[in-house]
Design a protein around this motif. Structure first.
Motif, PDB file in Angstrom:
ATOM      1  N   SER A 135      34.208 -83.767  -3.760  1.00 52.87           N
ATOM      2  CA  SER A 135      33.766 -84.188  -2.441  1.00 52.87           C
ATOM      3  C   SER A 135      33.959 -85.699  -2.332  1.00 52.87           C
ATOM      4  O   SER A 135      34.046 -86.395  -3.340  1.00 52.87           O
ATOM      5  CB  SER A 135      32.302 -83.811  -2.206  1.00 52.87           C
ATOM      6  OG  SER A 135      31.954 -84.093  -0.871  1.00 52.87           O
ATOM      7  N   ASP A 136      33.992 -86.200  -1.117  1.00 49.06           N
ATOM      8  CA  ASP A 136      34.308 -87.614  -0.943  1.00 49.06           C
ATOM      9  C   ASP A 136      33.091 -88.419  -0.476  1.00 49.06           C
ATOM     10  O   ASP A 136      31.971 -87.929  -0.482  1.00 49.06           O
ATOM     11  CB  ASP A 136      35.489 -87.777   0.018  1.00 49.06           C
ATOM     12  CG  ASP A 136      35.206 -87.172   1.386  1.00 49.06           C
ATOM     13  OD1 ASP A 136      34.025 -86.984   1.740  1.00 49.06           O
ATOM     14  OD2 ASP A 136      36.171 -86.894   2.108  1.00 49.06           O
ATOM     15  N   ASP A 137      33.336 -89.650  -0.042  1.00 50.92           N
ATOM     16  CA  ASP A 137      32.241 -90.534   0.342  1.00 50.92           C
ATOM     17  C   ASP A 137      31.628 -90.193   1.699  1.00 50.92           C
ATOM     18  O   ASP A 137      30.740 -90.877   2.178  1.00 50.92           O
ATOM     19  CB  ASP A 137      32.679 -92.001   0.293  1.00 50.92           C
ATOM     20  CG  ASP A 137      33.815 -92.320   1.240  1.00 50.92           C
ATOM     21  OD1 ASP A 137      34.300 -91.415   1.939  1.00 50.92           O
ATOM     22  OD2 ASP A 137      34.220 -93.493   1.278  1.00 50.92           O
ATOM     23  N   THR A 138      32.086 -89.095   2.302  1.00 50.28           N
ATOM     24  CA  THR A 138      31.449 -88.609   3.531  1.00 50.28           C
ATOM     25  C   THR A 138      30.477 -87.472   3.224  1.00 50.28           C
ATOM     26  O   THR A 138      29.909 -86.889   4.133  1.00 50.28           O
ATOM     27  CB  THR A 138      32.498 -88.108   4.549  1.00 50.28           C
ATOM     28  OG1 THR A 138      33.172 -86.972   4.014  1.00 50.28           O
ATOM     29  CG2 THR A 138      33.486 -89.201   4.916  1.00 50.28           C
ATOM     30  N   ARG A 155      26.044 -88.814  -5.110  1.00 51.26           N
ATOM     31  CA  ARG A 155      27.472 -88.923  -5.454  1.00 51.26           C
ATOM     32  C   ARG A 155      27.876 -90.344  -5.805  1.00 51.26           C
ATOM     33  O   ARG A 155      29.017 -90.589  -6.191  1.00 51.26           O
ATOM     34  CB  ARG A 155      28.328 -88.376  -4.315  1.00 51.26           C
ATOM     35  CG  ARG A 155      28.120 -86.888  -4.157  1.00 51.26           C
ATOM     36  CD  ARG A 155      29.077 -86.250  -3.205  1.00 51.26           C
ATOM     37  NE  ARG A 155      28.682 -84.860  -3.016  1.00 51.26           N
ATOM     38  CZ  ARG A 155      28.764 -84.223  -1.880  1.00 51.26           C
ATOM     39  NH1 ARG A 155      29.265 -84.814  -0.818  1.00 51.26           N
ATOM     40  NH2 ARG A 155      28.373 -82.975  -1.786  1.00 51.26           N
ATOM     41  N   GLU A 156      26.956 -91.277  -5.669  1.00 49.15           N
ATOM     42  CA  GLU A 156      27.239 -92.656  -6.064  1.00 49.15           C
ATOM     43  C   GLU A 156      26.805 -92.906  -7.503  1.00 49.15           C
ATOM     44  O   GLU A 156      27.230 -93.868  -8.123  1.00 49.15           O
ATOM     45  CB  GLU A 156      26.527 -93.634  -5.129  1.00 49.15           C
ATOM     46  CG  GLU A 156      26.839 -93.441  -3.653  1.00 49.15           C
ATOM     47  CD  GLU A 156      28.299 -93.171  -3.380  1.00 49.15           C
ATOM     48  OE1 GLU A 156      29.137 -94.037  -3.665  1.00 49.15           O
ATOM     49  OE2 GLU A 156      28.609 -92.080  -2.884  1.00 49.15           O
ATOM     50  N   ASN A 185      28.727 -95.829  -0.283  1.00 47.48           N
ATOM     51  CA  ASN A 185      29.231 -97.031  -0.927  1.00 47.48           C
ATOM     52  C   ASN A 185      28.383 -97.297  -2.164  1.00 47.48           C
ATOM     53  O   ASN A 185      27.163 -97.430  -2.060  1.00 47.48           O
ATOM     54  CB  ASN A 185      29.151 -98.186   0.075  1.00 47.48           C
ATOM     55  CG  ASN A 185      29.609 -99.489  -0.511  1.00 47.48           C
ATOM     56  OD1 ASN A 185      28.928-100.070  -1.349  1.00 47.48           O
ATOM     57  ND2 ASN A 185      30.756 -99.959  -0.040  1.00 47.48           N
ATOM     58  N   THR A 186      29.009 -97.373  -3.312  1.00 49.61           N
ATOM     59  CA  THR A 186      28.281 -97.540  -4.566  1.00 49.61           C
ATOM     60  C   THR A 186      27.522 -98.865  -4.629  1.00 49.61           C
ATOM     61  O   THR A 186      26.368 -98.903  -5.061  1.00 49.61           O
ATOM     62  CB  THR A 186      29.230 -97.412  -5.769  1.00 49.61           C
ATOM     63  OG1 THR A 186      29.874 -96.137  -5.698  1.00 49.61           O
ATOM     64  CG2 THR A 186      28.489 -97.511  -7.084  1.00 49.61           C
ATOM     65  N   LEU A 216      23.510 -99.288  -5.029  1.00 50.88           N
ATOM     66  CA  LEU A 216      22.885-100.087  -6.085  1.00 50.88           C
ATOM     67  C   LEU A 216      21.898-101.099  -5.492  1.00 50.88           C
ATOM     68  O   LEU A 216      20.791-101.271  -6.004  1.00 50.88           O
ATOM     69  CB  LEU A 216      23.943-100.821  -6.904  1.00 50.88           C
ATOM     70  CG  LEU A 216      24.758 -99.978  -7.876  1.00 50.88           C
ATOM     71  CD1 LEU A 216      26.003-100.722  -8.327  1.00 50.88           C
ATOM     72  CD2 LEU A 216      23.916 -99.549  -9.056  1.00 50.88           C
ATOM     73  N   LEU A 217      22.290-101.737  -4.399  1.00 49.47           N
ATOM     74  CA  LEU A 217      21.418-102.729  -3.759  1.00 49.47           C
ATOM     75  C   LEU A 217      20.163-102.090  -3.165  1.00 49.47           C
ATOM     76  O   LEU A 217      19.112-102.728  -3.112  1.00 49.47           O
ATOM     77  CB  LEU A 217      22.183-103.499  -2.691  1.00 49.47           C
ATOM     78  CG  LEU A 217      23.286-104.422  -3.221  1.00 49.47           C
ATOM     79  CD1 LEU A 217      24.081-105.026  -2.071  1.00 49.47           C
ATOM     80  CD2 LEU A 217      22.720-105.495  -4.128  1.00 49.47           C
TER      81      LEU A 217
END
Length: 156
Positions: A32-35, A66-67, A140-141, A145-146
């Motif tokens: 799967s992707d970032d969507t 997924r990140e 967004n990884t 993280l932030l």
């Protein structure tokens, strides 16, 4: 953890326990992707188990999941190889300390008049609603993280 065989799932549910099922399985986890695209295909076994056990389905989504672990999913040959041999061959990396939050949706009640296909569709819609409400897209990884430090989450 157990085999995931239908008879085992039914037994556990009929004993009054909960189980967590990921209808997308390894394919969705690896490709799967970032969507946060849901990749269930025509899978309805989980819905049939819920119908047979006469239990509700409680949709569940974990923000940024997924990140935390990534794969080289952009390499098409790995997906084709997985589809052929059904063994996860995509390299996985990560264990990143992203902020993870798990959200439960409204239970989808047992309905003796619904088919497994209809219940799977309802479940997919409910899960997509949770993703839209709680996941910043595209994922967004660095942002994930932030989020560990800023205490803010996407609320709608």
């Amino acid at each position: 953890m157990f085999s995931g065989m239908k008879k085992d799932c039914l037994s556990i549910l009929k004993d009054g326990n909960l189980i967590s099922i990921s209808p997308g399985g390894t394919r969705e986890a690896l490709f799967s992707d970032d969507t946060y695209k849901i990749m269930w295909g025509n899978r309805t076994g989980f819905a049939q188990v819920a119908i047979d056990a006469k239990v509700p389905i409680i949709p569940m989504f974990t923000q940024n999941v997924r990140e935390a672990y990534k794969t080289l999913r952009c390499i098409r040959v790995m997906k084709h190889l997985y589809e052929y041999i059904r063994w996860p061959v995509a390299p996985v990396y990560g264990g990143l300390p992203v902020k993870l939050r798990t959200y439960l949706g409204e239970p989808i009640p047992y309905d003796p008049d619904i088919t497994a296909e209809e219940l799977a569709k309802k479940t997919k819609i409910a899960l997509q609603d949770l993703i839209c409400k709680h996941q910043k897209l595209p994922a967004n990884t660095v942002r994930a993280l932030l989020e560990r430090f800023d205490g803010k989450s996407k609320e709608g």
